[in-house]
Each structure stands twice: as structure tokens, then as C-alpha cells.
Design an enzyme around this catalytic site. Structure first.
Site, PDB file in Angstrom:
ATOM      1  CG  ASP A 169      -1.785   1.230   1.309  1.00 38.99           C
ATOM      2  OD1 ASP A 169      -2.225   1.722   0.256  1.00 38.99           O
ATOM      3  OD2 ASP A 169      -2.035   1.708   2.438  1.00 38.99           O
ATOM      4  CD  GLU A 204      -4.898   0.739  -2.205  1.00 40.91           C
ATOM      5  OE1 GLU A 204      -5.594   1.770  -2.154  1.00 40.91           O
ATOM      6  OE2 GLU A 204      -4.624   0.043  -1.209  1.00 40.91           O
ATOM      7  CG  ASP A 227      -0.752   2.921   6.388  1.00 42.19           C
ATOM      8  OD1 ASP A 227      -1.317   3.444   5.406  1.00 42.19           O
ATOM      9  OD2 ASP A 227      -0.483   3.532   7.425  1.00 42.19           O
TER      10      ASP A 227
END
Length: 182
Positions: free
Chosen positions: A7, A67, A139
Site C-alpha cells: 500500500d 494498490e 496501512d
């Protein structure tokens, strides 16, 4: 198969590592890479690059999942996030990993069941899917969710490959209750 989920962020980049064996996902590790917000941008990008290379060396994943992040509120923030994401992608390919990318909407849909899920919902589902004692940080949960999304996508594609069905084939019930494929 070992999957490293990422992420990306300039201040905090989440990571999550899972193993997929016989269709089951198993938690390996998760955490964050933090950069010093007072450091010059090149140093922060180097911190991300170095941290991801260390993770790749330590966990030896076969694939990385990143992502795709969209930020539209502040153009400066969007630019900085894009540079962080570029550093992440460069580090992963430098480590010899193939990189898959999914949007936040795709990840939330795969993990929670709808694309408008909030952070807490993602954290709770990651906890449940990986049988963790507590939800990971936001996260790290997003990174684990990205890895889980790829595991689910890979599982579906493998199943379709073994049935000989073309991608996008849909199952339909006939009038007599039999299953047919379109």
C-alpha cells in the site's frame, strides 16, 4: 506461492506478506516502512526503495501486488504520492519481481464485498481471512488486502484454466435445471 502486498505512501508504505498453499492463505508478516517527513524528497524515495528491496530479500516473494492509488484533492499530494509509487514499482522490479496492480475499489470489492468499504471493515476482514488475533494497522491491512485480492484472482483464473472455460465465461441455468456456460 508467496505474495508481497504493498500500500504505497510517501510518509507510510504498508506491506503484507502471505503464503498461498493448496488454495489456503496464510499470514507471514506485515508492517510499514516510514520515511522522515523532514528529509528531502530524494532521501525519502530512497528509504522506500531500500526498504522494499530488503523486504524482497528477506521474504523472497514470487509476486508483488501494488494498490493503484488515486488522490484528486490536492495536486501536490497527488504528485508526491505518484513519485512514492514510482519508487515502489522500481524497487519491486529491481528485485526481480513481477508486479500486479489493483485499484482500491477492486481490493475492497474482493475483500469486503463492496467497493465503498471503510478502513475498519477492511482491517476486520483481513483479520478474519488470515485468522489474526487482532486487526493489523490500516496501512498493513491495505497491503495484506492487496495480496489477498491477488490470491483470490489467481485462484479464480487457475480454476477457469483447468475447466477449459474462456475468461469471462458465465454460468447459466437451463430450463431443466442444468448448468450451461456462455
Amino acid at each position: 506461492m508467496r505474495i508481497l502486498g504493498i500500500d504505497p505512501g510517501l510518509r507510510v508504505t504498508g506491506y503484507g506478506v502471505i503464503d498461498v498453499e493448496a488454495g489456503q492463505q496464510h499470514y507471514v508478516a506485515s508492517g510499514v516502512i516510514k520515511t522522515d517527513s523532514d528529509a528531502p524528497l530524494p532521501h525519502r524515495l530512497h528509504t522506500l526503495f531500500k526498504g522494499l528491496n530488503e523486504l524482497a530479500e528477506l521474504y523472497k516473494p514470487q509476486v508483488a501486488v501494488v494498490e493503484i492509488v488515486f488522490v484528486n484533492v490536492n495536486p501536490q499530494s497527488t504528485l508526491l504520492l505518484g513519485q512514492a509509487r514510482g519508487s515502489v514499482l522500481t524497487a519491486l522490479t529491481h528485485a526481480g519481481l513481477s508486479v500486479m496492480e489493483y485499484t482500491a475499489l477492486q481490493i475492497k470489492q474482493a475483500i469486503v464485498g463492496h467497493g465503498k468499504a471503510n478502513k475498519e471493515q477492511v482491517q476486520e476482514m483481513v483479520k478474519r481471512l488470515l485468522k489474526l488475533p487482532a486487526p493489523p494497522s490500516a496501512d498493513a491491512a491495505d497491503a495484506l488486502a492487496a495480496a489477498l485480492t491477488h490470491a483470490q484472482s489467481s485462484k479464480m483464473l487457475n480454476a477457469m484454466a483447468h475447466t477449459g472455460l474462456p475468461a469471462g465465461a458465465r454460468r447459466a441455468r437451463t430450463r431443466k435445471g442444468r448448468t450451461s456456460w456462455r
